[in-house]
Design an enzyme around this catalytic site. Sequence first.
Site, PDB file in Angstrom:
ATOM      1  N   ASP A 100       0.807  -1.233  -0.006  1.00 37.60           N
ATOM      2  CA  ASP A 100       0.017  -0.082   0.047  1.00 37.60           C
ATOM      3  C   ASP A 100       0.901   1.129   0.101  1.00 37.60           C
ATOM      4  O   ASP A 100       1.836   1.045   0.790  1.00 37.60           O
ATOM      5  CB  ASP A 100      -0.896  -0.024   1.230  1.00 37.60           C
ATOM      6  CG  ASP A 100      -2.279  -0.940   1.035  1.00 37.60           C
ATOM      7  OD1 ASP A 100      -2.206  -1.705   0.012  1.00 37.60           O
ATOM      8  OD2 ASP A 100      -2.948  -0.666   1.820  1.00 37.60           O
ATOM      9  N   HIS A 102      -5.659   9.340   5.974  1.00 41.61           N
ATOM     10  CA  HIS A 102      -6.138   9.797   4.954  1.00 41.61           C
ATOM     11  C   HIS A 102      -7.751   9.311   5.342  1.00 41.61           C
ATOM     12  O   HIS A 102      -7.883   8.410   5.981  1.00 41.61           O
ATOM     13  CB  HIS A 102      -5.673   8.764   3.614  1.00 41.61           C
ATOM     14  CG  HIS A 102      -5.806   7.539   3.717  1.00 41.61           C
ATOM     15  ND1 HIS A 102      -6.950   6.702   3.274  1.00 41.61           N
ATOM     16  CD2 HIS A 102      -4.928   6.511   4.199  1.00 41.61           C
ATOM     17  CE1 HIS A 102      -6.757   5.420   3.526  1.00 41.61           C
ATOM     18  NE2 HIS A 102      -5.753   5.268   4.037  1.00 41.61           N
ATOM     19  N   GLU A 162     -10.178  -8.455  -1.143  1.00 35.75           N
ATOM     20  CA  GLU A 162      -8.998  -8.846  -2.266  1.00 35.75           C
ATOM     21  C   GLU A 162      -8.128  -9.551  -1.452  1.00 35.75           C
ATOM     22  O   GLU A 162      -7.470 -10.364  -1.832  1.00 35.75           O
ATOM     23  CB  GLU A 162      -8.789  -7.771  -2.973  1.00 35.75           C
ATOM     24  CG  GLU A 162      -7.528  -6.830  -2.571  1.00 35.75           C
ATOM     25  CD  GLU A 162      -7.771  -5.930  -1.581  1.00 35.75           C
ATOM     26  OE1 GLU A 162      -9.487  -5.892  -1.382  1.00 35.75           O
ATOM     27  OE2 GLU A 162      -6.986  -5.220  -1.065  1.00 35.75           O
ATOM     28  N   ASP A 163      -7.676  -8.800  -0.123  1.00 32.00           N
ATOM     29  CA  ASP A 163      -6.466  -9.614   0.575  1.00 32.00           C
ATOM     30  C   ASP A 163      -7.045 -10.666   1.440  1.00 32.00           C
ATOM     31  O   ASP A 163      -6.342 -11.735   1.339  1.00 32.00           O
ATOM     32  CB  ASP A 163      -5.998  -8.407   1.555  1.00 32.00           C
ATOM     33  CG  ASP A 163      -7.198  -7.734   2.450  1.00 32.00           C
ATOM     34  OD1 ASP A 163      -8.520  -7.829   2.066  1.00 32.00           O
ATOM     35  OD2 ASP A 163      -6.914  -6.569   3.037  1.00 32.00           O
ATOM     36  N   ARG A 213     -11.421   8.058   3.207  1.00 32.55           N
ATOM     37  CA  ARG A 213     -11.592   7.004   1.898  1.00 32.55           C
ATOM     38  C   ARG A 213     -11.809   7.680   0.791  1.00 32.55           C
ATOM     39  O   ARG A 213     -12.423   8.862   0.550  1.00 32.55           O
ATOM     40  CB  ARG A 213     -13.175   6.394   2.521  1.00 32.55           C
ATOM     41  CG  ARG A 213     -13.426   5.062   1.362  1.00 32.55           C
ATOM     42  CD  ARG A 213     -14.874   4.500   1.882  1.00 32.55           C
ATOM     43  NE  ARG A 213     -15.021   4.042   3.152  1.00 32.55           N
ATOM     44  CZ  ARG A 213     -14.256   3.018   3.695  1.00 32.55           C
ATOM     45  NH1 ARG A 213     -13.582   2.274   2.808  1.00 32.55           N
ATOM     46  NH2 ARG A 213     -14.513   2.444   4.807  1.00 32.55           N
ATOM     47  N   MET A 229       1.047   4.449   9.058  1.00 32.95           N
ATOM     48  CA  MET A 229      -0.171   4.895   7.967  1.00 32.95           C
ATOM     49  C   MET A 229      -0.323   6.430   7.984  1.00 32.95           C
ATOM     50  O   MET A 229      -0.663   6.910   8.945  1.00 32.95           O
ATOM     51  CB  MET A 229      -1.180   4.171   7.984  1.00 32.95           C
ATOM     52  CG  MET A 229      -2.061   4.054   6.757  1.00 32.95           C
ATOM     53  SD  MET A 229      -3.634   3.310   6.444  1.00 32.95           S
ATOM     54  CE  MET A 229      -4.592   4.328   7.005  1.00 32.95           C
ATOM     55  N   ASP A 255       0.593   3.987   1.284  1.00 39.17           N
ATOM     56  CA  ASP A 255       0.557   5.115   2.727  1.00 39.17           C
ATOM     57  C   ASP A 255       1.057   4.327   3.860  1.00 39.17           C
ATOM     58  O   ASP A 255       0.848   4.602   5.005  1.00 39.17           O
ATOM     59  CB  ASP A 255      -1.139   5.242   2.948  1.00 39.17           C
ATOM     60  CG  ASP A 255      -1.900   4.141   2.738  1.00 39.17           C
ATOM     61  OD1 ASP A 255      -1.418   3.162   3.330  1.00 39.17           O
ATOM     62  OD2 ASP A 255      -3.066   4.465   2.725  1.00 39.17           O
ATOM     63  N   TRP A 314     -13.485  -1.073  -2.372  1.00 35.65           N
ATOM     64  CA  TRP A 314     -12.547  -1.205  -1.178  1.00 35.65           C
ATOM     65  C   TRP A 314     -12.970  -2.687  -0.482  1.00 35.65           C
ATOM     66  O   TRP A 314     -13.824  -2.906  -0.157  1.00 35.65           O
ATOM     67  CB  TRP A 314     -12.730   0.059  -0.102  1.00 35.65           C
ATOM     68  CG  TRP A 314     -11.772  -0.581   1.095  1.00 35.65           C
ATOM     69  CD1 TRP A 314     -10.460  -0.244   1.291  1.00 35.65           C
ATOM     70  CD2 TRP A 314     -12.294  -1.081   2.201  1.00 35.65           C
ATOM     71  NE1 TRP A 314      -9.899  -0.445   2.417  1.00 35.65           N
ATOM     72  CE2 TRP A 314     -11.079  -1.219   3.304  1.00 35.65           C
ATOM     73  CE3 TRP A 314     -13.231  -1.715   2.760  1.00 35.65           C
ATOM     74  CZ2 TRP A 314     -10.973  -1.782   4.515  1.00 35.65           C
ATOM     75  CZ3 TRP A 314     -13.448  -2.394   3.998  1.00 35.65           C
ATOM     76  CH2 TRP A 314     -12.084  -2.489   4.836  1.00 35.65           C
TER      77      TRP A 314
HETATM   78  N1  UDH Z   1      -5.405   3.283  -3.571  1.00 34.90           N
HETATM   79  C1  UDH Z   1      -5.020   4.446  -4.161  1.00 34.90           C
HETATM   80  N2  UDH Z   1      -5.783   5.335  -4.797  1.00 34.90           N
HETATM   81  C2  UDH Z   1      -7.254   5.097  -4.331  1.00 34.90           C
HETATM   82  C3  UDH Z   1      -7.585   4.179  -3.681  1.00 34.90           C
HETATM   83  C4  UDH Z   1      -6.543   3.071  -3.135  1.00 34.90           C
HETATM   84  O1  UDH Z   1      -3.830   4.695  -4.495  1.00 34.90           O
HETATM   85  O2  UDH Z   1      -7.995   6.013  -4.795  1.00 34.90           O
HETATM   86  C5  UDH Z   1      -4.280   2.353  -2.931  1.00 34.90           C
HETATM   87  C6  UDH Z   1      -3.202   2.789  -2.038  1.00 34.90           C
HETATM   88  O3  UDH Z   1      -1.926   1.982  -2.554  1.00 34.90           O
HETATM   89  C7  UDH Z   1      -3.939   2.373  -0.794  1.00 34.90           C
HETATM   90  C8  UDH Z   1      -4.279   1.116  -1.140  1.00 34.90           C
HETATM   91  O4  UDH Z   1      -4.948   1.152  -2.380  1.00 34.90           O
HETATM   92  O5  UDH Z   1      -2.754   2.489   0.139  1.00 34.90           O
HETATM   93  C9  UDH Z   1      -5.321   0.426   0.017  1.00 34.90           C
HETATM   94  O6  UDH Z   1      -6.328   1.534   0.051  1.00 34.90           O
HETATM   95  P1  UDH Z   1      -6.898   2.244   1.127  1.00 34.90           P
HETATM   96  O7  UDH Z   1      -5.577   2.892   1.673  1.00 34.90           O
HETATM   97  O8  UDH Z   1      -7.759   3.208   0.960  1.00 34.90           O
HETATM   98  O9  UDH Z   1      -7.424   1.099   2.242  1.00 34.90           O
HETATM   99  P2  UDH Z   1      -7.160   1.330   3.679  1.00 34.90           P
HETATM  100  O10 UDH Z   1      -7.807  -0.023   4.466  1.00 34.90           O
HETATM  101  O11 UDH Z   1      -8.381   2.444   3.989  1.00 34.90           O
HETATM  102  O12 UDH Z   1      -6.031   2.007   4.587  1.00 34.90           O
HETATM  103  C10 UDH Z   1      -9.718   2.258   4.437  1.00 34.90           C
HETATM  104  C11 UDH Z   1     -10.510   3.457   4.052  1.00 34.90           C
HETATM  105  C12 UDH Z   1     -10.144   4.410   5.452  1.00 34.90           C
HETATM  106  C13 UDH Z   1     -11.247   5.026   6.176  1.00 34.90           C
HETATM  107  C14 UDH Z   1     -10.969   5.841   6.981  1.00 34.90           C
HETATM  108  C15 UDH Z   1     -12.007   6.178   7.898  1.00 34.90           C
HETATM  109  N3  UDH Z   1     -11.818   6.201   9.152  1.00 34.90           N
HETATM  110 MN    MN Z   2      -4.478   3.122   3.730  1.00 32.69          MN
END
Ligand code: UDH
Ligand code: MN
Length: 355
Positions: A204, A299, A269-270, A301, A296, A206, A266
């Site tokens: 990822d 960020h 997939e993992d 969603r 992390m 971030d 979202w």
């Molecule tokens: N990613 C992108 N662009 C996007 C979406 C996803 O580059 O528009 C990639 C990026 O590498 C990211 C990964 O896909 O690190 C996973 O997506 P994510 O970071 O959105 O997933 P995470 O589980 O976040 O970290 C879930 C949503 C966060 C909600 C926060 C509310 N508290």
């Molecule tokens: Mn993330």
Amino acid sequence: MGVCPAVSRYFRRWKYMILLLLSVSVLAWLATFAGETVKAIQDTHRSAQTLEDNAEVLRGGMQYSWKTVTQVFSNPLPDTPPPKESCPEKSPLLHGALKLTFEDSLTLKEVESENSGVAEGQYQPPDCLAQQSVAILIPHRNREKHLLYLLHHLHPFLQRQQLRYGIYVIHQAGEVTFNRAKLLNVGYLEALKDYDWDCFVFHDVDLVPENDYNLYKCDQQPKHLVVGRNATGYKLRYKGYFGGVTAMTKDQFHKVNGFSNTYWGWGGEDDDLRIRVELQKMKIIRPPPLIARYTMVFHKRDSGNEINKDRMLLLGRTPQVWRTDGLNTCSYSTLSVERPPLYINVTVDIGKPLH
Ligand code: UDH
Ligand code: MN
């Protein structure tokens, strides 16, 4: 007995003579053989010297055309003479826990100048032969600042681990729903066109590793590198979680037919990849929690990556469909492959969900 005594006497007298003659000829033969061996060794030395001389001439005279060849094949590394000894099992350059910074003012130019040993996104240790070659695959869209922070930390981190590596950013073109897993399949297939990487790290954009003892190397079993992150109080999100950053060998990933291509948006997939791994009787391993820690970058969603409501349904079908949904059915069109100094940027059209 039946042999006349005169003949017997005659034979006894000559017996010593025959033995002497035989010994002399054996000695003579051995001497010739030794002579030839010495000559052969001398010849080998001579031709090695000639080869070295020729190589010296070529190194001087053909530098320009050698560079041209490497540009054609997009592999910037062969310019460096091959290092001699293997890097040690444990790199002497590791620090352990790291102090991470996320400066607002950081620029790509600065990160480039900090990493002059990296060419076109690739690096190999200057004075030893890396134990593994690793392709880092980063799914990406609209996260330029996160990518900058990651490059800033990841390049020196990987260099301290004495790895041969390449960083691939797989950029999803267009506005349709994001598909992290399919982008990672594309990354695997595209990276193998550059080099026969031993190991793939699905990363990822971030997540920044906090400790360089967290080795970006593959193991006998698929490896999950994110035990904890700041956002979850450094706890594993749930038992069986296999997301964020994972490492699989070329063969392990091939064996599970890669990721599913059908998870748009979202989530899921993992877990699907974990099921594929388990179906192959492989067992996920993790480094100790104190080492496998990440920050992390905060960020929200992303738009275009809404929660995938079908994910539970899809997960139920994985054991039936994994053979016909994955690397072997990953269709896409590569729009461009750019090679700025710090990463390989693959921009790809991966299509859209069926419904
Ligand atoms: N990613 C992108 N662009 C996007 C979406 C996803 O580059 O528009 C990639 C990026 O590498 C990211 C990964 O896909 O690190 C996973 O997506 P994510 O970071 O959105 O997933 P995470 O589980 O976040 O970290 C879930 C949503 C966060 C909600 C926060 C509310 N508290
Ligand atoms: Mn993330």
